[in-house]
Enzyme design. Structure first.
Site, PDB file in Angstrom:
ATOM      1  N   TYR A   1     157.591  19.669 -23.393  1.00 44.91           N
ATOM      2  CA  TYR A   1     157.020  18.487 -24.034  1.00 44.91           C
ATOM      3  C   TYR A   1     157.982  17.955 -25.108  1.00 44.91           C
ATOM      4  CZ  TYR A   1     153.741  15.727 -26.796  1.00 44.91           C
ATOM      5  OH  TYR A   1     153.131  14.713 -27.482  1.00 44.91           O
TER       6      TYR A   1
ATOM      7  N   ARG B   1     139.143  25.450 -46.017  1.00 48.45           N
ATOM      8  CA  ARG B   1     140.386  25.617 -45.261  1.00 48.45           C
ATOM      9  C   ARG B   1     140.400  26.975 -44.578  1.00 48.45           C
ATOM     10  NH1 ARG B   1     144.331  27.613 -48.067  1.00 48.45           N
ATOM     11  NH2 ARG B   1     144.114  26.153 -49.790  1.00 48.45           N
TER      12      ARG B   1
ATOM     13  N   LYS C   1     144.012  16.983 -24.911  1.00 48.52           N
ATOM     14  CA  LYS C   1     144.037  16.673 -23.489  1.00 48.52           C
ATOM     15  C   LYS C   1     142.765  17.200 -22.794  1.00 48.52           C
ATOM     16  CE  LYS C   1     147.969  15.257 -25.039  1.00 48.52           C
ATOM     17  NZ  LYS C   1     149.170  16.055 -25.021  1.00 48.52           N
TER      18      LYS C   1
ATOM     19  N   ASP D   1     152.430  27.223 -22.986  1.00 52.43           N
ATOM     20  CA  ASP D   1     151.719  25.966 -23.238  1.00 52.43           C
ATOM     21  C   ASP D   1     150.881  25.686 -21.991  1.00 52.43           C
ATOM     22  OD1 ASP D   1     150.896  23.325 -23.446  1.00 52.43           O
ATOM     23  OD2 ASP D   1     152.723  22.655 -24.465  1.00 52.43           O
TER      24      ASP D   1
HETATM   25  C1  LIG Z   1     150.249  16.470 -25.912  1.00 52.93           C
HETATM   26  C2  LIG Z   1     150.981  17.730 -25.690  1.00 52.93           C
HETATM   27  C3  LIG Z   1     151.434  18.519 -26.759  1.00 52.93           C
HETATM   28  C4  LIG Z   1     151.292  18.089 -28.202  1.00 52.93           C
HETATM   29  O1  LIG Z   1     149.962  18.017 -28.599  1.00 52.93           O
HETATM   30  P1  LIG Z   1     149.408  16.996 -29.730  1.00 52.93           P
HETATM   31  O2  LIG Z   1     147.953  17.274 -29.723  1.00 52.93           O
HETATM   32  O3  LIG Z   1     149.772  15.609 -29.300  1.00 52.93           O
HETATM   33  O4  LIG Z   1     150.079  17.367 -31.010  1.00 52.93           O
HETATM   34  C5  LIG Z   1     152.060  19.722 -26.465  1.00 52.93           C
HETATM   35  N1  LIG Z   1     152.251  20.120 -25.186  1.00 52.93           N
HETATM   36  C6  LIG Z   1     151.843  19.370 -24.142  1.00 52.93           C
HETATM   37  C7  LIG Z   1     152.094  19.865 -22.755  1.00 52.93           C
HETATM   38  C8  LIG Z   1     151.205  18.155 -24.348  1.00 52.93           C
HETATM   39  O5  LIG Z   1     150.824  17.416 -23.298  1.00 52.93           O
END
Ligand SMILES: *Cc1c(COP(=O)(O)O)cnc(C)c1O
Length: 386
Positions: A104, A52, A201, A176
């Site tokens: 989000y 971990r 993504k 983000d």
């Molecule tokens: C998908 C997404 C998240 C969350 O991420 P996960 O990997 O699904 O937990 C946060 N911010 C944005 C802009 C996203 O597209």
């Protein structure tokens, strides 16, 4: 392999953090599937004690991500949401956070349904207007949490302007950067303190892993993130770390193609008689096109949205795609389409959706890297049903 200090971006993506495996010379960092590490003698180990706390595959990915974002350290988490949780864990009871209003949905849910129970307060503001950020700051504001471009209406926030406001009020700025990726936008260089990603993504890019990361540059943040990653334990697995490492090697070529296809589809849609509106920051018709060119000089990526006349038209179009897949998520090599008001944003109340400009006839596209002519053909045949 020794990476020079002035190595360019695509070279950094492929090589940063990576050495041939010391045991075999394997050029690709192995998946170190192990829970523990044998110590040579009491108090003597190789820097790895427990899975971990440290894992060589994850550590390699973290060094790679830190270099790509231009930070000093990165921490990989089990999902984008656990990365955001780690940033929020930097706060204490009574602290206030200013957040982009159409952030989000999962971020809003975490802040509104979970973290308010711990005595944190949140103000949701349209951060595309720095004056509204300024007005929302209070003596208790410790964090400004922005997303740019936003989903699915692709509104931008001026990172440098908001960084100045946050710092003047003694708050941190976290960005983000999931939609843009570090190929297109470098928040740390523009003044942000923290960058978070859903590696699910573009960074992984192949729609086969869920993960998240936080990249930091200040000592206090780095120390705390290391502590919270180990304490809360939401680490990225060795296998997923390996997948994302594979993904970042091709990030620049993928993003170039996502961007070319995103722009071409936006231009195609803008001239289409069945389309009433196109939203893409790379189009001169986008209200923040000038900011997009300044803040995202390499282009605006693969995310775009468009509207048709009515919800019924949108429904018919969405059911006709042959090559593009109807699905949530984004940033993979294959093109996805979605209907935000009934899918990703269904939990957002209708009046709030109206406020951010998300109509029921809006369709979002995550442009993949297929041949653009095939994508245009599919869009054109689907739109014939509108
Ligand atoms: C998908 C997404 C998240 C969350 O991420 P996960 O990997 O699904 O937990 C946060 N911010 C944005 C802009 C996203 O597209």
């Amino acid at each position: 392999m020794k990476l020079s200090d002035h190595a360019r971006f695509s070279t950094v993506c492929i090589h940063a953090g990576q050495e041939p495996d010391p045991a075999t010379g394997a050029i690709i960092t192995p998946i170190y599937a192990t829970s523990t590490y044998v110590q040579e003698e009491l108090g003597k180990h190789k820097g790895f004690e427990y899975g971990r706390t440290q894992n060589p595959t994850r550590l390699t990915l973290e060094k790679n991500l830190a270099a790509i974002e231009g930070g000093r350290a990165a921490f990989a988490f089990a999902s984008g949401m656990s990365a955001t949780s780690a940033i929020a864990a930097r706060l204490s009871q009574g602290d206030h956070v200013v957040v982009t209003d159409n952030t989000y949905g999962g971020t809003f849910r975490l802040f509104d349904k979970v973290l308010t129970r711990y005595g944190l307060t949140f103000s949701y503001v349209d951060t595309s207007d720095p004056a509204l950020v300024e007005a929302a700051m209070t003596p208790k504001t410790k964090l400004v949490f922005i997303e740019t471009p936003t989903n699915p209406v692709l509104r931008l926030t001026d990172i440098a302007a908001v960084a100045e406001i946050a710092h003047r009020h003694g708050a941190l700025l976290s960005v983000d950067n999931t939609f843009a990726s570090p190929c297109l936008q470098k928040p740390l260089a523009l003044g942000a303190d923290l960058v978070m990603h859903s590696t699910t993504k573009y960074l992984n890019g192949h729609s086969d892993s869920i993960g998240g990361a936080v990249i930091a540059k200040r000592d206090e943040d780095i120390e705390w993130l290391r502590f919270i990653q180990n304490s809360a334990g939401a680490i990225l697995s060795p296998f997923d770390s390996w997948l994302v490492l594979r993904g970042t090697k091709t990030l620049p070529v993928r993003m170039a193609q996502h961007t070319a296809n995103g722009l071409a589809l936006a231009q195609f849609l803008e001239t289409h008689p069945k389309v009433t509106k196109v939203i893409y920051p790379g189009l001169p018709s986008h209200p923040q096109h000038a900011l997009a060119r300044r803040q995202m000089p390499n282009g605006c990526g693969g995310m775009l949205s468009f509207e048709v006349a009515t919800f019924e038209h949108a429904r018919r179009v969405l059911n006709q795609f042959k090559l593009m897949s109807l699905a949530e998520s984004l940033g993979g090599v294959e093109t996805l389409v979605c209907h935000p008001s009934t899918m990703t944003h269904a939990s957002v109340p209708p009046e709030r959706r109206a406020l951010i400009g998300l109509s029921d006839s809006l369709i979002r596209i995550s442009a993949g890297i297929e041949d653009i002519e095939d994508l245009k053909e599919d869009l054109d045949q689907a739109l014939r049903h509108a």
